[in-house]
Design a protein around this motif. Structure first.
Motif, PDB file in Angstrom:
ATOM      1  N   LEU A 116     -17.629  23.758  11.832  1.00 49.85           N
ATOM      2  CA  LEU A 116     -18.861  24.032  12.582  1.00 49.85           C
ATOM      3  C   LEU A 116     -18.789  25.370  13.302  1.00 49.85           C
ATOM      4  O   LEU A 116     -19.732  26.178  13.236  1.00 49.85           O
ATOM      5  CB  LEU A 116     -19.120  22.903  13.577  1.00 49.85           C
ATOM      6  N   VAL A 117     -17.672  25.633  13.989  1.00 51.32           N
ATOM      7  CA  VAL A 117     -17.534  26.887  14.735  1.00 51.32           C
ATOM      8  C   VAL A 117     -17.493  28.073  13.778  1.00 51.32           C
ATOM      9  O   VAL A 117     -18.150  29.104  14.008  1.00 51.32           O
ATOM     10  CB  VAL A 117     -16.276  26.850  15.622  1.00 51.32           C
ATOM     11  N   THR A 118     -16.735  27.939  12.693  1.00 52.28           N
ATOM     12  CA  THR A 118     -16.661  29.019  11.710  1.00 52.28           C
ATOM     13  C   THR A 118     -18.013  29.271  11.083  1.00 52.28           C
ATOM     14  O   THR A 118     -18.420  30.426  10.882  1.00 52.28           O
ATOM     15  CB  THR A 118     -15.627  28.689  10.619  1.00 52.28           C
ATOM     16  N   SER A 149     -23.953  28.702   3.751  1.00 54.47           N
ATOM     17  CA  SER A 149     -23.417  27.618   4.570  1.00 54.47           C
ATOM     18  C   SER A 149     -22.595  26.651   3.734  1.00 54.47           C
ATOM     19  O   SER A 149     -21.535  26.183   4.171  1.00 54.47           O
ATOM     20  CB  SER A 149     -24.568  26.865   5.263  1.00 54.47           C
ATOM     21  N   ILE A 150     -23.070  26.362   2.530  1.00 56.52           N
ATOM     22  CA  ILE A 150     -22.320  25.473   1.638  1.00 56.52           C
ATOM     23  C   ILE A 150     -20.970  26.089   1.282  1.00 56.52           C
ATOM     24  O   ILE A 150     -19.931  25.417   1.313  1.00 56.52           O
ATOM     25  CB  ILE A 150     -23.136  25.177   0.365  1.00 56.52           C
ATOM     26  N   PHE A 151     -20.977  27.372   0.956  1.00 52.47           N
ATOM     27  CA  PHE A 151     -19.718  28.059   0.640  1.00 52.47           C
ATOM     28  C   PHE A 151     -18.740  27.975   1.800  1.00 52.47           C
ATOM     29  O   PHE A 151     -17.581  27.580   1.646  1.00 52.47           O
ATOM     30  CB  PHE A 151     -19.988  29.525   0.296  1.00 52.47           C
ATOM     31  N   VAL A 152     -19.193  28.368   2.983  1.00 54.58           N
ATOM     32  CA  VAL A 152     -18.301  28.459   4.143  1.00 54.58           C
ATOM     33  C   VAL A 152     -17.788  27.078   4.553  1.00 54.58           C
ATOM     34  O   VAL A 152     -16.584  26.888   4.767  1.00 54.58           O
ATOM     35  CB  VAL A 152     -19.016  29.144   5.321  1.00 54.58           C
ATOM     36  N   VAL A 153     -18.679  26.103   4.656  1.00 56.34           N
ATOM     37  CA  VAL A 153     -18.279  24.767   5.111  1.00 56.34           C
ATOM     38  C   VAL A 153     -17.288  24.132   4.141  1.00 56.34           C
ATOM     39  O   VAL A 153     -16.261  23.569   4.555  1.00 56.34           O
ATOM     40  CB  VAL A 153     -19.520  23.877   5.293  1.00 56.34           C
TER      41      VAL A 153
END
Length: 290
Positions: free
Chosen positions: A80-82, A221-225
């Motif tokens: 979440l923070v990232t 967002s999908i990539f990062v999470v």
């Protein structure tokens, strides 16, 4: 030859025929390994052996342990923070490249400049923070020499701060690329129309640019999470083995040769990630971007 083949076969059959090579590749290298992980997650294990079975012991132990929930909560915190930091940075960089850099040559040059860190491996980029953030590292030495602090800051390294900093460094570009790609597709006349109708820069941003950039934001967002939730080596090195996430939990089980337990944890993690992706996909139809 191709024309005769098209006449003799219906369109649906041609489509399936053309998609069959990729389907076989995905089935062999994606679906089959996942099926094997699910199967192994129900196997039994002792200290010295693994035996095929259909048991729920791995899931029962996993879901009844407080450690599991603590680790998953820690993983969610990192993700979440990232995600929040990379979203702000990625949107800002993409906005600058798309709307403030007029020359296509400069856009390409600056975009390639963002990819320079990817010319080295993730581990090298991550480890490079250790001498910078260490007790006697560059950051503490500079702050002490400027009189900002009197003694080295202990929390700069081997802490949640260093873990999140490494995550942001590693994965911000995965947010920049899809957002930039979406912004470049925005019709500039829409922005000009907003200004002509008296909209301020902030109103244009919130009512025109951000809504039209939603597909890129969701893809990024999908990539990062997913990358953060599956990462384990960054947490291990940057936290000094003082913190854990689900990836490290799986890694530890594998190191102890507890493959059924690791497989069960991987299945739960996969389900969690799919739920998160499903929630994100509720906000926008990203198929328009593909």
């Amino acid at each position: 030859m191709q024309a005769q083949l098209r006449k003799s076969l219906p369109q649906a059959a041609i489509a399936w025929f053309l998609a069959s090579p990729l389907t076989l590749v995905l089935a062999g290298f994606l679906v089959l390994p996942i099926v094997m992980i699910v199967i192994v997650s129900f196997w039994g294990a002792t200290e010295f052996s693994i035996y095929p079975a259909f048991l729920f012991d791995n899931y029962e132990f996993l879901l009844s342990s407080r450690v599991t929930y603590a680790v998953f909560l820690n993983t969610a915190k990192y993700a979440l923070v990232t995600w929040a930091i990379t979203l702000v940075l990625g949107f800002t960089v993409a906005y600058f490249l798309a709307f403030h850099v007029r020359s296509l040559t400069w856009q390409v040059a600056l975009f390639l400049l963002c990819t320079i860190p990817f010319w080295t491996s993730n581990i090298i980029r991550m480890i490079s923070w250790i001498p910078f953030l260490g007790r006697n590292g560059i950051a503490n030495s500079a702050l002490i020499s400027m009189g900002v602090i009197d003694e080295p800051l202990e929390w700069l390294l081997f802490s949640d701060f260093s873990v999140i900093l490494a995550f942001v460094h590693l994965y911000t570009l995965f947010m920049v690329v899809p957002i930039f790609n979406t912004m470049m597709r925005i019709d500039k006349s829409l922005i000009e129309a907003a200004y002509d109708n008296g909209a301020t820069g902030f109103q244009t941003l919130t009512n025109v640019i951000i809504p039209l950039t939603k597909p890129g934001i969701v893809i990024g967002s999908i990539f990062v999470v997913t990358l953060v939730m599956g990462d384990f080596i960054t947490v291990r090195f940057m936290s000094g083995s003082q913190s854990a996430n689900v990836g490290r939990l799986i890694s530890n089980d594998i190191a102890l040769l507890q493959y059924p337990s690791a497989a069960a944890t991987a299945v739960v993690l996969l389900i969690t990630v799919l739920i998160v992706i499903g929630i994100l996909l509720r906000f926008v139809d990203i198929r328009k971007e593909l």
